[in-house]
Design a protein around this motif. Structure first.
Motif, short mmCIF file in Angstrom:
data_model
loop_
_atom_site.label_atom_id
_atom_site.label_comp_id
_atom_site.label_asym_id
_atom_site.label_seq_id
_atom_site.Cartn_x
_atom_site.Cartn_y
_atom_site.Cartn_z
N SER A 25 0.26 -29.07 8.47
CA SER A 25 0.34 -27.65 8.13
C SER A 25 -0.15 -27.54 6.70
CB SER A 25 1.77 -27.14 8.27
OG SER A 25 2.67 -27.92 7.51
N LEU A 26 -1.19 -26.74 6.49
CA LEU A 26 -1.89 -26.75 5.21
C LEU A 26 -1.29 -25.80 4.17
CD1 LEU A 26 -5.61 -27.06 6.32
CD2 LEU A 26 -3.97 -28.85 5.74
N ASP A 27 -0.75 -24.70 4.61
CA ASP A 27 -0.29 -23.72 3.63
C ASP A 27 1.15 -23.30 3.85
OD1 ASP A 27 -2.08 -20.88 5.12
OD2 ASP A 27 -0.85 -22.47 5.97
N PHE A 28 1.89 -24.10 4.63
CA PHE A 28 3.31 -23.81 4.80
C PHE A 28 4.02 -25.09 5.21
CE2 PHE A 28 3.79 -23.79 9.47
CZ PHE A 28 2.46 -23.78 9.86
N GLN A 29 5.31 -25.08 5.07
CA GLN A 29 6.10 -26.24 5.46
C GLN A 29 6.66 -26.02 6.86
OE1 GLN A 29 8.96 -26.61 2.24
NE2 GLN A 29 7.64 -28.08 1.18
N ALA A 30 6.53 -27.00 7.67
CA ALA A 30 6.95 -26.89 9.07
C ALA A 30 8.00 -27.95 9.37
CB ALA A 30 5.75 -27.06 10.00
N THR A 31 9.24 -27.52 9.52
CA THR A 31 10.28 -28.48 9.86
C THR A 31 10.14 -28.93 11.30
OG1 THR A 31 11.76 -26.64 10.41
CG2 THR A 31 11.94 -27.57 8.20
N THR A 32 9.48 -28.12 12.09
CA THR A 32 9.29 -28.46 13.49
C THR A 32 7.82 -28.31 13.87
OG1 THR A 32 11.50 -27.62 14.01
CG2 THR A 32 10.00 -27.99 15.86
N MET A 33 7.31 -29.34 14.50
CA MET A 33 5.95 -29.29 15.03
C MET A 33 6.02 -29.66 16.51
SD MET A 33 3.52 -30.89 12.07
CE MET A 33 3.25 -30.04 10.52
N PHE A 34 5.02 -29.25 17.24
CA PHE A 34 5.01 -29.44 18.68
C PHE A 34 3.71 -30.11 19.10
CE2 PHE A 34 8.62 -26.60 19.26
CZ PHE A 34 8.54 -25.79 18.14
N TRP A 35 3.81 -30.96 20.08
CA TRP A 35 2.62 -31.62 20.61
C TRP A 35 2.42 -31.22 22.06
CZ3 TRP A 35 -0.95 -34.12 17.84
CH2 TRP A 35 -0.59 -34.54 16.54
N TYR A 36 1.18 -30.81 22.35
CA TYR A 36 0.82 -30.38 23.69
C TYR A 36 -0.34 -31.22 24.19
CZ TYR A 36 3.46 -26.06 22.83
OH TYR A 36 4.45 -25.15 22.57
N SER A 90 -7.59 -36.47 27.43
CA SER A 90 -7.13 -35.08 27.48
C SER A 90 -7.41 -34.43 26.14
CB SER A 90 -5.62 -35.05 27.78
OG SER A 90 -5.18 -33.72 27.99
N PHE A 91 -7.04 -33.17 26.06
CA PHE A 91 -7.13 -32.40 24.82
C PHE A 91 -5.71 -32.32 24.27
CE2 PHE A 91 -9.22 -30.01 21.82
CZ PHE A 91 -8.97 -28.65 21.80
N TYR A 92 -5.50 -32.92 23.10
CA TYR A 92 -4.17 -32.95 22.51
C TYR A 92 -4.13 -31.93 21.37
CZ TYR A 92 -3.27 -37.15 25.18
OH TYR A 92 -3.09 -38.04 26.22
N ILE A 93 -3.14 -31.08 21.43
CA ILE A 93 -3.04 -29.98 20.47
C ILE A 93 -1.66 -29.99 19.83
CG2 ILE A 93 -3.29 -27.48 20.12
CD1 ILE A 93 -4.70 -27.38 22.85
N CYS A 94 -1.63 -29.84 18.53
CA CYS A 94 -0.34 -29.71 17.86
C CYS A 94 -0.16 -28.27 17.41
CB CYS A 94 -0.23 -30.65 16.67
SG CYS A 94 -1.17 -30.14 15.23
N SER A 95 1.06 -27.91 17.20
CA SER A 95 1.32 -26.59 16.64
C SER A 95 2.52 -26.66 15.73
CB SER A 95 1.55 -25.54 17.73
OG SER A 95 2.82 -25.71 18.32
N ALA A 96 2.61 -25.70 14.84
CA ALA A 96 3.73 -25.62 13.92
C ALA A 96 4.23 -24.18 13.94
CB ALA A 96 3.30 -26.01 12.52
N ARG A 97 5.53 -24.05 13.85
CA ARG A 97 6.12 -22.72 13.89
C ARG A 97 6.37 -22.23 12.47
NH1 ARG A 97 10.58 -22.49 18.04
NH2 ARG A 97 11.80 -23.60 16.49
N LEU A 98 5.95 -21.02 12.22
CA LEU A 98 6.15 -20.42 10.91
C LEU A 98 7.50 -19.72 10.92
CD1 LEU A 98 4.86 -19.87 8.15
CD2 LEU A 98 3.86 -17.80 9.12
N GLY A 99 8.45 -20.31 10.24
CA GLY A 99 9.79 -19.73 10.24
C GLY A 99 10.52 -20.06 11.52
N LEU A 100 11.74 -19.56 11.64
CA LEU A 100 12.58 -19.90 12.78
C LEU A 100 12.16 -19.16 14.05
CD1 LEU A 100 16.13 -20.00 11.15
CD2 LEU A 100 14.70 -21.93 11.88
N ALA A 101 11.64 -17.97 13.89
CA ALA A 101 11.33 -17.17 15.07
C ALA A 101 9.89 -16.70 15.09
CB ALA A 101 12.26 -15.96 15.13
N GLY A 102 9.08 -17.31 14.26
CA GLY A 102 7.68 -16.88 14.21
C GLY A 102 6.86 -17.51 15.32
N GLY A 103 5.66 -17.00 15.44
CA GLY A 103 4.75 -17.54 16.43
C GLY A 103 4.27 -18.91 16.03
#
Lengths: 115, 108
Positions: A25-36, A90-103
């Motif tokens: 995550s380049l411009d925010f801190q992500a306590t949780t990240m997800f792998w798809y 496969s196509f492996y994608i990560c994501s990070a959530r912005l805040g507790l309830a953000g997208g």
């Protein structure tokens, strides 16, 4: 919006080898990240939830000893595909959530091809 | 099992018209709902999210949520060829569950 990067964007490896994919995550801190994982013409399938400083939570059917996840800092999570096989291609994608309830914001993805 | 259902399409809409994408979800405990756009071979991109019943507008996009009917929709006004993509609906309770996506094709 928030920026998430992945490296590499594509990788080709031989069967039996291991591959590491980085998610930042380049411009925010992500306590949780997800792998798809996404197979062609399929939807995203959640593999695991990566929590900073603790063990990842794996979805049912995902082998935790095969897909090693490390979330060492608030901006970096890594996925290592160990002893890769062609069916891991496969196509492996990560994501990070912005805040507790953000997208979730997705990285650009890593296309893995195992030969 | 928690599910998010979408018509796979393709949905063909003339350029300049309104594209309407629909989604239903099974988990009544879902609190947040998201629409993502995914171009072929690319990662999904968040378009909108909605938490409350009713409409939420952002530029050419309007998300609509009806929790009683467990229904979420996305309207795209003045559709452009660049809107041609797969649109993923997602619902979140403790986890985010994605639908399989609807392929949208804007006809020039």
């Amino acid at each position: 919006g928030a920026v998430v990067s992945q490296h590499p964007s594509w990788v080709i490896c031989k069967s039996g080898t291991s591959v590491k994919i980085e998610c930042r995550s380049l411009d925010f801190q992500a306590t949780t990240m997800f792998w798809y994982r996404q197979f062609p013409k399929q939807s995203l399938m959640l593999m695991a939830t990566s929590n900073e400083g603790s063990k990842a939570t794996y979805e049912q059917g995902v082998e935790k000893d095969k897909f090693l996840i490390n979330h060492a800092s608030l901006t970096l999570s890594t996925l290592t595909v160990t002893s890769a096989h062609p069916e891991d291609s496969s196509f492996y994608i990560c994501s990070a959530r912005l805040g507790l309830a953000g997208g979730k914001y997705f990285g650009p993805g890593t296309r893995l091809t195992v030969t | 099992q928690k599910e998010v259902e979408q018509n796979s399409g393709p949905l063909s809409v003339p350029e300049g018209a309104i594209a309407s994408l629909n989604c239903t979800y099974s988990d009544r405990g879902s609190q947040s709902f998201f629409w993502y756009r995914q171009y072929s071979g690319k990662s999904p991109e968040l378009i909108m999210f909605i938490y409350s019943n009713g409409d939420k507008e952002d530029g050419r996009f309007t998300a609509q949520l009806n929790k009683a009917s467990q229904y979420v929709s996305l309207l795209i006004r003045d559709s452009q060829p660049s809107d041609s993509a797969t649109y993923l609906c997602a619902a979140q309770d403790d986890k985010i569950i994605f639908g399989k996506g609807t392929r949208l094709h804007i006809l020039p």
